[in-house]
Enzyme design. Structure first.
Site, PDB file in Angstrom:
ATOM      1  N   SER A 172      -8.125   3.382  15.827  1.00  0.00           N
ATOM      2  CA  SER A 172      -7.844   2.618  17.050  1.00  0.00           C
ATOM      3  C   SER A 172      -8.275   3.457  18.242  1.00  0.00           C
ATOM      4  O   SER A 172      -8.240   4.695  18.173  1.00  0.00           O
ATOM      5  CB  SER A 172      -6.342   2.329  17.156  1.00  0.00           C
ATOM      6  OG  SER A 172      -6.041   1.848  18.460  1.00  0.00           O
ATOM      7  N   ALA A 212      -0.294   8.536  17.222  1.00  0.00           N
ATOM      8  CA  ALA A 212      -0.333   9.740  16.364  1.00  0.00           C
ATOM      9  C   ALA A 212      -0.839   9.366  14.972  1.00  0.00           C
ATOM     10  O   ALA A 212      -1.626  10.100  14.365  1.00  0.00           O
ATOM     11  CB  ALA A 212       1.055  10.366  16.274  1.00  0.00           C
ATOM     12  N   SER A 213      -0.400   8.204  14.479  1.00  0.00           N
ATOM     13  CA  SER A 213      -0.836   7.797  13.134  1.00  0.00           C
ATOM     14  C   SER A 213      -2.343   7.525  13.126  1.00  0.00           C
ATOM     15  O   SER A 213      -3.047   7.882  12.174  1.00  0.00           O
ATOM     16  CB  SER A 213      -0.048   6.565  12.642  1.00  0.00           C
ATOM     17  OG  SER A 213      -0.489   5.378  13.260  1.00  0.00           O
ATOM     18  N   LYS A 214      -2.855   6.932  14.189  1.00  0.00           N
ATOM     19  CA  LYS A 214      -4.296   6.628  14.226  1.00  0.00           C
ATOM     20  C   LYS A 214      -5.117   7.895  14.516  1.00  0.00           C
ATOM     21  O   LYS A 214      -6.260   8.016  14.070  1.00  0.00           O
ATOM     22  CB  LYS A 214      -4.579   5.523  15.249  1.00  0.00           C
ATOM     23  CG  LYS A 214      -3.990   4.164  14.838  1.00  0.00           C
ATOM     24  CD  LYS A 214      -4.532   3.687  13.490  1.00  0.00           C
ATOM     25  CE  LYS A 214      -4.026   2.319  13.082  1.00  0.00           C
ATOM     26  NZ  LYS A 214      -4.573   1.881  11.782  1.00  0.00           N
ATOM     27  N   ILE A 267      -7.949  -6.540  19.846  1.00  0.00           N
ATOM     28  CA  ILE A 267      -8.524  -7.592  19.008  1.00  0.00           C
ATOM     29  C   ILE A 267      -7.473  -8.693  18.814  1.00  0.00           C
ATOM     30  O   ILE A 267      -6.290  -8.396  18.579  1.00  0.00           O
ATOM     31  CB  ILE A 267      -8.954  -7.019  17.637  1.00  0.00           C
ATOM     32  CG1 ILE A 267      -9.800  -5.732  17.803  1.00  0.00           C
ATOM     33  CG2 ILE A 267      -9.720  -8.069  16.831  1.00  0.00           C
ATOM     34  CD1 ILE A 267     -11.049  -5.862  18.644  1.00  0.00           C
ATOM     35  N   ASN A 282      -7.482  -0.950   5.750  1.00  0.00           N
ATOM     36  CA  ASN A 282      -7.227  -1.760   6.940  1.00  0.00           C
ATOM     37  C   ASN A 282      -5.740  -1.995   7.214  1.00  0.00           C
ATOM     38  O   ASN A 282      -5.334  -2.081   8.372  1.00  0.00           O
ATOM     39  CB  ASN A 282      -7.939  -3.109   6.772  1.00  0.00           C
ATOM     40  CG  ASN A 282      -7.446  -4.136   7.778  1.00  0.00           C
ATOM     41  OD1 ASN A 282      -7.860  -4.131   8.947  1.00  0.00           O
ATOM     42  ND2 ASN A 282      -6.533  -5.005   7.355  1.00  0.00           N
ATOM     43  N   TYR A 313       2.421   5.245  16.914  1.00  0.00           N
ATOM     44  CA  TYR A 313       1.209   4.543  16.449  1.00  0.00           C
ATOM     45  C   TYR A 313      -0.048   5.363  16.787  1.00  0.00           C
ATOM     46  O   TYR A 313      -0.928   5.537  15.935  1.00  0.00           O
ATOM     47  CB  TYR A 313       1.142   3.159  17.100  1.00  0.00           C
ATOM     48  CG  TYR A 313      -0.062   2.335  16.710  1.00  0.00           C
ATOM     49  CD1 TYR A 313      -0.168   1.772  15.436  1.00  0.00           C
ATOM     50  CD2 TYR A 313      -1.100   2.097  17.617  1.00  0.00           C
ATOM     51  CE1 TYR A 313      -1.280   1.013  15.079  1.00  0.00           C
ATOM     52  CE2 TYR A 313      -2.201   1.333  17.273  1.00  0.00           C
ATOM     53  CZ  TYR A 313      -2.289   0.798  16.006  1.00  0.00           C
ATOM     54  OH  TYR A 313      -3.379   0.041  15.646  1.00  0.00           O
ATOM     55  N   VAL A 323       0.817  -1.226   0.000  1.00  0.00           N
ATOM     56  CA  VAL A 323       0.000   0.000   0.000  1.00  0.00           C
ATOM     57  C   VAL A 323       0.849   1.274   0.000  1.00  0.00           C
ATOM     58  O   VAL A 323       0.349   2.351  -0.326  1.00  0.00           O
ATOM     59  CB  VAL A 323      -1.022   0.048   1.172  1.00  0.00           C
ATOM     60  CG1 VAL A 323      -2.091  -1.007   1.027  1.00  0.00           C
ATOM     61  CG2 VAL A 323      -0.340  -0.015   2.528  1.00  0.00           C
TER      62      VAL A 323
HETATM   63  N1  LIG Z   1      -5.628  -5.944  16.531  1.00  0.00           N
HETATM   64  C1  LIG Z   1      -5.923  -4.897  17.267  1.00  0.00           C
HETATM   65  O1  LIG Z   1      -6.002  -4.994  18.496  1.00  0.00           O
HETATM   66  C2  LIG Z   1      -6.169  -3.563  16.616  1.00  0.00           C
HETATM   67  C3  LIG Z   1      -6.644  -2.531  17.431  1.00  0.00           C
HETATM   68  C4  LIG Z   1      -6.890  -1.288  16.877  1.00  0.00           C
HETATM   69  C5  LIG Z   1      -6.677  -1.064  15.533  1.00  0.00           C
HETATM   70  N2  LIG Z   1      -6.209  -2.080  14.749  1.00  0.00           N
HETATM   71  C6  LIG Z   1      -5.971  -1.765  13.337  1.00  0.00           C
HETATM   72  O2  LIG Z   1      -6.660  -2.695  12.524  1.00  0.00           O
HETATM   73  C7  LIG Z   1      -5.929  -2.911  11.318  1.00  0.00           C
HETATM   74  C8  LIG Z   1      -5.674  -4.410  11.134  1.00  0.00           C
HETATM   75  O3  LIG Z   1      -4.950  -4.861  12.254  1.00  0.00           O
HETATM   76  P1  LIG Z   1      -4.698  -6.411  12.554  1.00  0.00           P
HETATM   77  O4  LIG Z   1      -4.721  -6.547  14.023  1.00  0.00           O
HETATM   78  O5  LIG Z   1      -5.573  -7.256  11.720  1.00  0.00           O
HETATM   79  O6  LIG Z   1      -3.175  -6.535  12.076  1.00  0.00           O
HETATM   80  P2  LIG Z   1      -2.337  -7.799  11.538  1.00  0.00           P
HETATM   81  O7  LIG Z   1      -2.922  -9.049  12.023  1.00  0.00           O
HETATM   82  O8  LIG Z   1      -0.901  -7.487  11.859  1.00  0.00           O
HETATM   83  O9  LIG Z   1      -2.557  -7.687   9.968  1.00  0.00           O
HETATM   84  C9  LIG Z   1      -2.099  -6.534   9.310  1.00  0.00           C
HETATM   85  C10 LIG Z   1      -2.382  -6.664   7.836  1.00  0.00           C
HETATM   86  O10 LIG Z   1      -1.873  -5.489   7.182  1.00  0.00           O
HETATM   87  C11 LIG Z   1      -1.033  -5.905   6.112  1.00  0.00           C
HETATM   88  N3  LIG Z   1      -0.022  -4.902   5.798  1.00  0.00           N
HETATM   89  C12 LIG Z   1       0.891  -4.331   6.608  1.00  0.00           C
HETATM   90  N4  LIG Z   1       1.662  -3.490   5.924  1.00  0.00           N
HETATM   91  C13 LIG Z   1       1.216  -3.514   4.636  1.00  0.00           C
HETATM   92  C14 LIG Z   1       1.599  -2.859   3.445  1.00  0.00           C
HETATM   93  N5  LIG Z   1       2.618  -1.991   3.429  1.00  0.00           N
HETATM   94  N6  LIG Z   1       0.920  -3.124   2.304  1.00  0.00           N
HETATM   95  C15 LIG Z   1      -0.116  -4.009   2.295  1.00  0.00           C
HETATM   96  N7  LIG Z   1      -0.510  -4.670   3.398  1.00  0.00           N
HETATM   97  C16 LIG Z   1       0.150  -4.422   4.541  1.00  0.00           C
HETATM   98  C17 LIG Z   1      -0.424  -7.209   6.599  1.00  0.00           C
HETATM   99  O11 LIG Z   1       0.098  -7.914   5.475  1.00  0.00           O
HETATM  100  P3  LIG Z   1       1.336  -8.958   5.591  1.00  0.00           P
HETATM  101  O12 LIG Z   1       0.701 -10.285   5.895  1.00  0.00           O
HETATM  102  O13 LIG Z   1       1.966  -8.880   4.245  1.00  0.00           O
HETATM  103  O14 LIG Z   1       2.235  -8.461   6.687  1.00  0.00           O
HETATM  104  C18 LIG Z   1      -1.646  -7.860   7.218  1.00  0.00           C
HETATM  105  O15 LIG Z   1      -2.493  -8.407   6.240  1.00  0.00           O
HETATM  106  C19 LIG Z   1      -4.649  -2.083  11.436  1.00  0.00           C
HETATM  107  O16 LIG Z   1      -4.820  -0.847  10.779  1.00  0.00           O
HETATM  108  C20 LIG Z   1      -4.518  -1.885  12.931  1.00  0.00           C
HETATM  109  O17 LIG Z   1      -3.773  -0.729  13.245  1.00  0.00           O
HETATM  110  C21 LIG Z   1      -5.952  -3.317  15.260  1.00  0.00           C
END
Ligand SMILES: NC(=O)c1ccc[n+]([C@@H]2O[C@H](COP(=O)([O-])OP(=O)(O)OC[C@H]3O[C@@H](n4cnc5c(N)ncnc54)[C@H](OP(=O)(O)O)[C@@H]3O)[C@@H](O)[C@H]2O)c1
Length: 247
Positions: free
Chosen positions: A142, A157-159, A188, A90, A155, A64
């Site tokens: 987030s 700041a980015s969110k 999550i 996402n 992180y 991305v």
């Molecule tokens: N889990 C939580 O507790 C939580 C809480 C608040 C917000 N969030 C937000 O929810 C979103 C998803 O989080 P998640 O927990 O599902 O994370 P995750 O399990 O680490 O999955 C992250 C996904 O993003 C992809 N990704 C990362 N960098 C990328 C790039 N440069 N180009 C394309 N894809 C990329 C990863 O692909 P690869 O497999 O190639 O690495 C993976 O598919 C994020 O924005 C996160 O900040 C999560």
């Protein structure tokens, strides 16, 4: 369960975690889902899971942060499907560091993925959506983007930026019939959350009112609502999905 019948969606970061659950639920609800991932083959299990869905999954492999590749991807969607009804920003990364230990290079990487890529995809999608006079953009924010959190200066700041972009884009794009919302998940159960370390997880659980981690499918349900016509009058909102978590 066909809330997205006939709709065309793009979901970034669909190889695992929340993005994977969103892509699967959207396909189960009749959408044609362009699922983005970086590594070729990393969407194979999603394709298999969705084989019998009323919708379908179409892999789109790109990073991305590569603006040219993102542009090509959106052009391909327009060419093949003629429209784009929903963009889910996402993909995200979360390398934590205490103040004093923050590496500038890592901080810039976080902003490239979590902020600049989101900004670029909003622009690319909006150009298509403005012409069709409709669309739904959903950004993954987030709770730490709202409340802040120790060790997450970069992180959070980015969110926070994602939240501000969501509100601004909602105002600017509303006259074109485009809705822009964010989901602010709490804790999550994904690889990203588990990266905080097993020893910290039990302590963090005590801060969640519902007493458990959220599931990716529970965030996908929120995304399904925002993507669907059920949310036709909902825009500019930051939908918390955190089980009453205190950060
Ligand atoms: N889990 C939580 O507790 C939580 C809480 C608040 C917000 N969030 C937000 O929810 C979103 C998803 O989080 P998640 O927990 O599902 O994370 P995750 O399990 O680490 O999955 C992250 C996904 O993003 C992809 N990704 C990362 N960098 C990328 C790039 N440069 N180009 C394309 N894809 C990329 C990863 O692909 P690869 O497999 O190639 O690495 C993976 O598919 C994020 O924005 C996160 O900040 C999560």
């Amino acid at each position: 369960m066909d809330l997205l019948k006939g709709k065309i969606a793009l979901v970034t970061g669909a190889s695992r975690g929340i993005g994977n659950a969103i892509a699967e639920l959207f396909a189960q609800n009749g959408a044609s889902v362009y699922a983005n991932a970086r590594k070729i083959g990393s969407l194979d299990s999603l394709l298999a899971k969705c084989e019998n869905s009323s919708g379908r999954i179409m892999p789109l492999y790109f990073d991305v942060t590569d603006a040219a590749a993102a542009k090509q991807a959106v052009m391909r969607i327009k060419k093949e499907s003629g429209r784009l009804d929903c963009l889910v920003n996402n993909a995200g990364i979360m390398p934590d560091a205490l103040i004093g230990m923050i590496d500038q290079k890592v901080a810039r990487e976080v902003f490239e993925v979590n902020v600049f890529a989101v900004m670029e995809l909003i622009q690319l999608a909006a150009r298509v959506m403005v012409r069709q006079k409709s669309g739904s953009i959903i950004n993954l924010a987030s709770i730490v983007g709202v409340n802040g959190n120790k060790g997450q200066l970069v992180y959070s700041a980015s969110k926070g930026a994602v939240i501000a972009m969501t509100k601004t884009a909602a105002k600017e794009l509303a006259p074109a019939g485009i809705r822009v919302n964010a989901i602010a998940p709490g804790m999550i159960d994904t690889d990203l959350f588990r990266s905080v370390g097993a020893e910290k997880v039990s302590g963090l659980l005590r801060n969640i009112g519902l007493g458990r981690l959220g599931k990716p499918s529970e965030i996908a349900n929120a995304a399904l609502f925002l993507a669907s016509d059920m949310a036709s009058y909902v825009t500019g909102q930051i939908l918390g999905a955190d089980g009453a978590a205190l950060v």
